[in-house]
Enzyme design. Structure first.
Site, PDB file in Angstrom:
ATOM      1  N   SER A   4     -18.675  19.701  14.793  1.00 36.83           N
ATOM      2  CA  SER A   4     -19.941  20.300  14.680  1.00 36.83           C
ATOM      3  C   SER A   4     -20.687  20.304  16.144  1.00 36.83           C
ATOM      4  O   SER A   4     -21.573  20.869  16.301  1.00 36.83           O
ATOM      5  CB  SER A   4     -20.811  19.329  13.779  1.00 36.83           C
TER       6      SER A   4
ATOM      7  N   HIS B 167     -18.956  23.124   8.214  1.00 36.55           N
ATOM      8  CA  HIS B 167     -19.393  24.333   9.011  1.00 36.55           C
ATOM      9  C   HIS B 167     -18.531  25.501   8.898  1.00 36.55           C
ATOM     10  O   HIS B 167     -18.675  26.255   9.634  1.00 36.55           O
ATOM     11  CB  HIS B 167     -19.645  23.950  10.636  1.00 36.55           C
TER      12      HIS B 167
ATOM     13  N   LYS C 232     -25.636  24.775   5.174  1.00 37.59           N
ATOM     14  CA  LYS C 232     -25.569  25.416   6.192  1.00 37.59           C
ATOM     15  C   LYS C 232     -25.335  27.099   5.989  1.00 37.59           C
ATOM     16  O   LYS C 232     -26.413  27.472   5.753  1.00 37.59           O
ATOM     17  CB  LYS C 232     -24.234  24.737   7.053  1.00 37.59           C
TER      18      LYS C 232
END
Ligand SMILES: *Cc1c(COP(=O)(O)O)cnc(C)c1O
Length: 421
Positions: free
Chosen positions: A210, A238, A269
């Site tokens: 990340s 992610h 996300k």
């Protein structure tokens, strides 16, 4: 109410209890603790590591109002721009009308809306697994799943740059916890060779790291896991919605699947909403429903956020152009940033760090960008290793080429000024 009745009870009771009650209510105690906390905060400030919250007055796509300034945001993990997408807004609004605002209790207490079942079926399909289980956040998913699957005596091997939620869950577990150097397959192999006979081994890794934006060598890890009969817990927070022909994440990107692989992801996300999930076998999911404490003891997510998640899954399938635009934006910036001479730390994804080094310099850089109209956060230790403070730039399908050009121009000028370039 409780405190006063307790005080009264103590008062009426033995001398010992009375002295306890006096100590409990004396003024000095909180003052001591306050001094201790003030000292800790001062120590953080002295090392340029004090964090503070910043007020956002409006947010609309990539444009935000931050403490009186209008800025272009390059800090969200909203990779596909779904947090502001009309389809998600409509689905969430409709669900509020149909189901109300709050879920009322945990799923095991009060049942779950059928939105949960649809969402979990969709997530399992996205990940190519038998089943999936949604948690209230990615953090809760990691804490709950790892807390449940790692048992006493297991060996747990984790990449040094894994997300804090993974590290904490591994550290708190009763397994033997070992950290290997970032993506160091040789060291991982060595640790696997030293395992005890019949010991259950978990390899725990981020899919996309990340703060560095690089990817785990999943194929090699899977090969090692097969050879050594180990299991992999892949945190795809992610990667979900970002990597792979279907947006399924790193395993989708590498065209890999394995019964040894557990995939975790976030709905917060690229999917634009809130929540975390774990995807794997039906047995695993049944096990987590019974054993994962943050799942059992926490209220279910609001129906609106489940409906938004479902709308996001639909868009992953129907609107691959969003993913294409995201990558176009990221590749354009990355190429130019490299040509300018910035160190982007091996970024392979829409997370593009720019290495600065010292915390104060990273803060100054971020502040200068803010003055120029860009919200790009400085990331400092302990989130990243000492001496590797950086800017962390994240891209979205919603950024325009004009915005990216402007960012590049200011990055270059400020970098020359601060002698980063
Ligand atoms: C953000 C993140 C999480 C936590 O997910 P939330 O849904 O934000 O709680 C877990 N792992 C990684 C790698 C992350 O980046």
């Amino acid at each position: 109410m409780r405190l006063s009745s307790m005080k009264k009870k103590c008062h009426d009771s033995t001398r010992k209890a009375r002295s306890f009650s006096l100590r409990f209510f004396r003024k000095e105690a909180p003052k001591n603790v306050m001094q201790r906390q003030e000292k800790a905060l001062e120590a953080l400030e002295a090392r340029n590591l004090l964090r503070r919250l910043r007020r956002v007055d409006f947010a609309s796509g990539t444009s935000i109002g931050l403490e009186g300034r209008k800025l272009i945001s390059f800090c969200a993990n909203d990779y596909l721009g779904l947090a502001h997408h009309p389809a998600l807004k409509a689905a969430a609004t409709q669900a509020i009308g149909d189901w109300g605002v709050g879920a009322g209790a945990s799923r095991l207490i009060s049942g779950h809306s059928r939105l949960y079942e649809a969402l979990e079926a969709g997530l399992a399909a996205l990940k190519g697994t038998e089943a999936a289980l949604v948690f209230s956040s990615g953090y809760a998913a990691n804490s709950g799943a790892l807390g449940a699957i790692i048992e006493k005596g297991d060996l747990v091997l984790a990449d040094r740059l894994n997300h804090a939620s993974l590290m904490e869950a591994c550290r708190r577990s009763e397994g033997h916890f070992r950290i290997y150097r970032h993506k160091d397959i040789a060291q991982l192999r060595h640790l696997l060779e030293k395992r005890k006979k019949n010991q259950v081994v978990w390899i725990v890794t981020d899919g996309v790291f990340s703060m560095d934006g690089d990817c785990a060598p999943l194929q090699e890890i899977l090969r090692l896991a097969d050879t050594h009969e180990a299991y992999i817990y892949l945190d795809d927070a992610h990667a979900t919605g970002v990597l792979g022909p279907h947006g399924g994440g790193l395993a989708d990107e590498c065209q890999l699947s394995s019964p040894r692989l557990i995939q975790m992801g976030s709905l917060s996300k690229a999917l634009g909403g809130l929540g975390g999930f774990v995807a794997g076998s039906r047995t695993l999911i049944q096990y987590l429903i019974n054993k994962a404490r943050p799942f059992i003891y926490s209220t279910a997510l609001p129906p609106s956020i489940l409906a938004a998640g479902l709308a996001a899954l639909e868009l992953l399938e129907k609107a691959p152009s969003l993913r294409e635009q995201l990558w176009k934006n990221r590749d354009y910036f990355h190429e130019k940033a490299q040509a300018l001479g910035f160190d982007t730390l091996g970024s392979e994804t829409p997370i593009v760090p720019i290495l600065i080094g010292e915390s104060q310099k990273a803060l100054d850089f971020s502040e200068r960008l803010c003055q120029a109209g860009f919200f790009v956060p400085a990331i400092r230790p302990p989130t990243v290793p000492e001496g590797s403070a950086r800017l962390r730039i994240t891209f979205s399908a919603s950024h325009s080429q004009v915005q990216i050009e402007a960012l590049l121009k200011h990055l270059e000028a400020i970098a020359r000024d601060l002698q980063v370039l």
